[in-house]
Design a protein around this motif. Structure first.
Motif, mmCIF file in Angstrom:
data_model
loop_
_atom_site.group_PDB
_atom_site.id
_atom_site.type_symbol
_atom_site.label_atom_id
_atom_site.label_comp_id
_atom_site.label_asym_id
_atom_site.label_seq_id
_atom_site.Cartn_x
_atom_site.Cartn_y
_atom_site.Cartn_z
ATOM 1 N N LEU A 47 3.584 -8.820 -6.674
ATOM 2 C CA LEU A 47 4.744 -7.941 -6.577
ATOM 3 C C LEU A 47 4.241 -6.500 -6.481
ATOM 4 N N LEU A 48 4.374 -5.942 -5.304
ATOM 5 C CA LEU A 48 3.943 -4.567 -5.106
ATOM 6 C C LEU A 48 5.038 -3.626 -5.594
ATOM 7 N N VAL A 49 4.658 -2.677 -6.412
ATOM 8 C CA VAL A 49 5.615 -1.653 -6.848
ATOM 9 C C VAL A 49 5.146 -0.313 -6.286
ATOM 10 N N GLY A 50 5.908 0.183 -5.343
ATOM 11 C CA GLY A 50 5.577 1.464 -4.729
ATOM 12 C C GLY A 50 6.288 2.588 -5.447
ATOM 13 N N VAL A 51 5.567 3.663 -5.679
ATOM 14 C CA VAL A 51 6.174 4.808 -6.346
ATOM 15 C C VAL A 51 6.633 5.797 -5.268
ATOM 16 N N LEU A 52 7.957 5.932 -5.199
ATOM 17 C CA LEU A 52 8.569 6.805 -4.188
ATOM 18 C C LEU A 52 8.345 8.280 -4.524
ATOM 19 N N LYS A 53 8.335 9.153 -3.514
ATOM 20 C CA LYS A 53 8.323 8.761 -2.121
ATOM 21 C C LYS A 53 6.910 8.706 -1.583
ATOM 22 N N GLY A 54 5.964 9.242 -2.358
ATOM 23 C CA GLY A 54 4.613 9.442 -1.852
ATOM 24 C C GLY A 54 3.890 8.193 -1.375
ATOM 25 N N ALA A 55 4.226 7.035 -1.983
ATOM 26 C CA ALA A 55 3.458 5.827 -1.665
ATOM 27 C C ALA A 55 4.062 5.014 -0.523
ATOM 28 N N VAL A 56 5.102 5.535 0.114
ATOM 29 C CA VAL A 56 5.815 4.748 1.128
ATOM 30 C C VAL A 56 4.935 4.368 2.322
ATOM 31 N N LEU A 57 4.177 5.304 2.836
ATOM 32 C CA LEU A 57 3.343 4.998 3.996
ATOM 33 C C LEU A 57 2.207 4.048 3.595
#
Ligand code: 5GP
Ligand code: MG
Ligand code: MG
Length: 190
Positions: A47-57
């Motif tokens: 389960l990938l947890v991306g920290v918005l917004k910087g990790a979106v790309l």
């Protein structure tokens, strides 16, 4: 449109001081990280947890590179502080949409500087009883080495300069650049 001297600069060319990491360097590193992580998590669902917004790309490219079944969640936090440094006082702007209990959670971060944001985040996520909890950050700055935040996967150690691009902003601009660069000093004073 013709590419500028920095390649695809999205019209930001005049603001850019120098390119720290090229598009190719970033993509090669993502392939390398994804290969290692696919081995470490073999047989598991991540389960990938991306920290918005910087990790979106980073999330978007990493999920495609990782040859494992993955699910994606996003969290948005704001750390109080100035535009270029954080304070460690964190507020959740957007929480995960679901429970992470018994999931193998891999947090994807754009950059770790003081480590204060991440340290808070790990405590918060850890209390939700995931099966495992690890961090993969694309960038790490020198100060982050001093703090005791367990970061299993690190893309690049970079010097203590403020960088933009590939998700990272200054005043919400430059996130869309495909590479990581520094800005000319006059950009901050105007
Ligand atoms: P920390 O809490 O580790 O000091 O800060 C992490 C957050 O600060 C990052 O997620 C990012 O939003 C911001 N940050 C830290 N260094 C930089 C940088 O060099 N450039 C940009 N654009 N943001 C940074
Ligand atoms: Mg971040
Ligand atoms: Mg920012």
């Amino acid at each position: 449109p013709a590419a500028g001297p920095l390649g695809r600069d999205h019209g930001y060319g005049p603001d850019i001081d120098h390119v720290l990491l090229s598009e190719e360097q970033i993509q090669d590193k993502i392939t390398e990280l994804a290969g290692q992580i696919a081995q470490d998590y073999a047989g598991r669902e991540v389960l990938l947890v991306g920290v918005l917004k910087g990790a979106v790309l980073f999330m978007s490219d990493f999920a495609r590179a990782l040859q494992l079944p993955t699910q994606m969640e996003f969290m948005a936090v704001s750390s109080y502080g100035s535009a270029t440094s954080s304070s460690g006082v964190v507020r959740i702007l957007k929480d995960l949409d679901r429970d992470i209990a018994d999931k193998h959670v891999l947090v994807l971060e754009d950059i770790i500087d003081s480590g204060l944001t991440l340290s808070w985040l790990l405590k918060n996520l850890g209390s939700r009883r995931p099966a495992s909890l690890e961090v993969c950050t694309l960038l790490r700055k020198p100060d982050a080495v001093k703090v005791d935040v367990p970061v299993r996967y690190i893309g690049f150690d970079i010097p203590n300069e403020f960088v933009v691009g590939y998700g990272l902003d200054y005043a919400e601009r430059y996130r869309d650049l495909p590479y990581i660069a520094t800005l000319k000093p006059e950009v901050y004073s105007s």
